[in-house]
Structures are given as C-alpha cells and as structure tokens.
Design a protein around this motif. Structure first.
Motif, PDB file in Angstrom:
ATOM      1  N   TYR A  34      20.715 -15.719 -94.949  1.00 39.22           N
ATOM      2  CA  TYR A  34      20.892 -16.867 -94.046  1.00 39.22           C
ATOM      3  C   TYR A  34      19.631 -17.726 -94.043  1.00 39.22           C
ATOM      4  O   TYR A  34      19.707 -18.951 -94.171  1.00 39.22           O
ATOM      5  N   PHE A  35      18.472 -17.108 -93.857  1.00 39.95           N
ATOM      6  CA  PHE A  35      17.242 -17.890 -93.766  1.00 39.95           C
ATOM      7  C   PHE A  35      16.880 -18.534 -95.104  1.00 39.95           C
ATOM      8  O   PHE A  35      16.301 -19.627 -95.136  1.00 39.95           O
ATOM      9  N   GLU A  38      19.083 -21.596 -95.030  1.00 41.64           N
ATOM     10  CA  GLU A  38      18.599 -22.580 -94.059  1.00 41.64           C
ATOM     11  C   GLU A  38      17.383 -23.315 -94.596  1.00 41.64           C
ATOM     12  O   GLU A  38      17.292 -24.549 -94.509  1.00 41.64           O
ATOM     13  N   SER A  63      25.526 -23.019 -87.880  1.00 38.95           N
ATOM     14  CA  SER A  63      24.180 -22.819 -87.347  1.00 38.95           C
ATOM     15  C   SER A  63      23.160 -23.627 -88.138  1.00 38.95           C
ATOM     16  O   SER A  63      22.260 -24.265 -87.562  1.00 38.95           O
ATOM     17  N   ARG A  67      20.636 -27.062 -86.967  1.00 38.46           N
ATOM     18  CA  ARG A  67      19.181 -27.006 -87.031  1.00 38.46           C
ATOM     19  C   ARG A  67      18.588 -27.923 -88.094  1.00 38.46           C
ATOM     20  O   ARG A  67      17.406 -28.282 -88.015  1.00 38.46           O
ATOM     21  N   SER A 223      15.953 -15.927 -83.246  1.00 39.33           N
ATOM     22  CA  SER A 223      17.390 -16.005 -83.005  1.00 39.33           C
ATOM     23  C   SER A 223      18.011 -17.200 -83.716  1.00 39.33           C
ATOM     24  O   SER A 223      17.410 -18.272 -83.823  1.00 39.33           O
ATOM     25  N   ARG A 224      19.220 -16.974 -84.208  1.00 39.37           N
ATOM     26  CA  ARG A 224      20.057 -18.022 -84.779  1.00 39.37           C
ATOM     27  C   ARG A 224      21.500 -17.734 -84.336  1.00 39.37           C
ATOM     28  O   ARG A 224      22.332 -17.317 -85.129  1.00 39.37           O
ATOM     29  N   HIS A 249      13.170 -14.261 -91.495  1.00 41.12           N
ATOM     30  CA  HIS A 249      12.893 -15.654 -91.854  1.00 41.12           C
ATOM     31  C   HIS A 249      11.730 -15.713 -92.847  1.00 41.12           C
ATOM     32  O   HIS A 249      11.744 -16.499 -93.796  1.00 41.12           O
TER      33      HIS A 249
END
Length: 320
Positions: A34-35, A38, A63, A67, A223-224, A249
């Motif tokens: 995920y990170f 992102e 999400s 952001r 948190s995400r 992250h």
C-alpha cells in the motif's frame, strides 16, 4: 558499504516526477505494498494495485486518492496462488507498456498445517515465488515495450539467515511455517537476480532489482483508515522498537527508490541504511549465499518446470 549508485540529492520525501509512466504493485492493498503505491502516486505516475481481494484494493485506492491530489490509481484482480488466472490479469491491465512491476504480494503463515495453492504447490513458495515468476513471464512483452522498465522484487530480511533446499522447495519433508516463509522470500530474491543476468544476456532494456524492507512493524506504521488503523496503545507499545526497526511506510522506501532512481541498476540489492533494518534506502552488498549463481540457475530451471513458463526467454527480447 557505500553505494556507487547513490545520489546525495535523493530524498524519500522529494521523489522525482514520473508522469506518463505506469507501475503495477502486487499486493498493493495493504502493508508495504500500500505505501509503495501511495508514494509512487505522488510522482504523477499511474499506479495499478494488484490484489486477490478487489474490495480491499478499492478501499486502498480510495485511501490513496484521499491523500494524494489527482492520484492516478486503479485496481486489477490478481491471484498469485492460481497460475491459470494470470493471463486474465495481464489482459485486464489494458495498457500497451509497463514501466515497472513491484513484486510485493505475499503470504506469511505462522502455524501449521501446511497448505497448498490451486496448482498443488506449498502456499508460500507457490504464491510468493512461483506466482511472481509466472506473472513476470506474462508481463514481459509489456515491460519490453517500455523504454527502460524495471522488475523490483521485494524480498525479506528473514531470508538472510535461510538457505534453500533445492530437493525440498515445497517443504514436503519438513514444514516449519516461518522457515518456509523465509525460504520462499529467498527464492524470490534469487529469481530477481537471476532474471537480471538473463535479461543482460538477451540485451534487453528491462532491468531487475531486488529490495528488502528491513524490519517493518504495524505498530510503527501510520494509520491509513480503513487499510490500517494504529491505536494509541499499539503506538506506545511499539515505541521502544523504533530504535531498531521502522513502520511499513518506511519499509516501502527501498522498493520506491528501486523503481524511480535513475542511478539504480539491475542486479543490485537495496535495503534500509541502518544495519539493514531501518532508515533511508541504500544499495548494499548482495548477501553471500544470494550471490550463488549456480543455485539461482537451478532454481530457475525448477521453477520453469513447475510453472511451464520462462520469464526472460521471449522472441521479442531476442529481436532487440
């Protein structure tokens, strides 16, 4: 070791722009994946999240959009534990080229019993290694169509203390979940380095790099919601560990750098700067056992037999 390919100007907080480039992140719906997604979205690139759970992947995409202003992110269904589905996944990308794939998705089991994929392979070896091995074969025409594509394989620091048993890759004789996990990640890392050797021999413009996240804990991860929610209690309990390890992250930083840094090169290993466990990403020496090209070549041949594909040997590459 100091890296000859490091650049003093590199910053994990000021990533280079990558508009019009297309990246696929396997397992992009959670954790380090995920990170990675992102952070890549902040560059202006189009990022595709590959996940076996489309609902979770859509939540992750939402999400990221909340952001990252103007984030170009979408989802494809990807089940690395079922090799028969991978052709459909590649077709569903609906792109004419792919600038990078980050092989991040993985299964980690903590307790027995031993489980198998739809193809009858031990679940962690079959998903983490064989699934990515076969996926790479399907993606190679798209990667070869890009001017300088990269295959980035996310290994694990746990693989540093493991050794492959080439006569029992499926853990049929001895099954210890944590050991099998470490060996599956080690197999991935061997694959990433061997892939680059074979691509170089073909004269391909595609490069293959290997990374590991060091120590990356949920309790140190911001948190995400709804992807990941860190409670105040978890944050306090995890604080002492921050001296040695980091959040997911930061665990994504080596993969992001391997995708974006123009000075990074195929065949390199990247990980966190401090003891290989935390900090900014740097190139490090390839681990001694991981540098064994004979083991890598045998693993490649076995993987070809188990999947029926060979990622690097393609007519398109041979014609370059």
């Amino acid at each position: 070791m100091s890296s000859t390919s490091s650049t003093p100007s590199w910053s994990v907080h000021r990533l280079p722009r990558a508009e019009r480039r297309i990246f696929l992140v396997t397992g992009g719906n959670a954790g380090i994946g995920y990170f990675t997604a992102e952070q890549l979205c902040t560059t202006g690139a189009t990022v595709v999240l590959g996940s076996r759970d489309p609902a979770k992947a859509e939540a992750a995409a939402a999400s990221i959009r909340s952001r990252v202003a103007g984030a170009q992110v979408r989802v494809v269904r990807l089940d690395l534990a079922d090799l028969s589905t991978l052709t459909t996944t590649v077709d569903s990308l609906r792109v004419d080229r792919l600038d990078a794939v980050v092989h991040n998705a993985g299964v980690a089991l903590d307790v027995p019993p031993r489980r198998e994929t739809a193809d009858g392979h031990e679940l962690m070896f079959g998903t983490n290694h064989l699934g990515h091995f076969a996926l790479t074969a399907g993606l190679m025409p798209l990667l070869s169509a890009a001017p300088a594509a990269r295959v980035v394989t996310v290994g694990s620091f746990a693989a540093k203390s493991e050794r492959l048993d080439l006569d029992d890759l499926q853990s049929r004789r001895t099954y210890r979940p944590k050991q099998s996990y470490g060996r599956s990640k080690l197999a991935q890392m061997y694959f990433g380095l061997e892939l680059d050797r074979r691509l170089r021999a073909l004269g391909s413009s595609v490069q293959s790099l290997v990374v590991h996240p060091g120590g990356a804990l949920d309790s140190l991860t911001p948190s995400r919601a709804p992807v990941h929610v860190r409670t105040a209690g978890a944050r306090l309990r995890g604080a002492p560990a921050a001296l040695l390890v980091q959040g997911k992250h930061a665990g994504a930083w080596p993969a992001v750098r391997a995708v974006l840094d123009p000075a990074a090169r195929g065949g390199e290993l990247w990980g966190p700067r401090l003891f290989g466990l935390r900090g900014a990403p740097r190139q490090e020496a390839v681990w001694g056992h991981l540098a064994d090209a004979a083991v890598a070549a045998r693993l490649w041949d076995i993987s070809c037999g188990l999947t029926g594909v060979s990622p690097a040997v393609l007519p398109h590459d041979l014609a370059r």
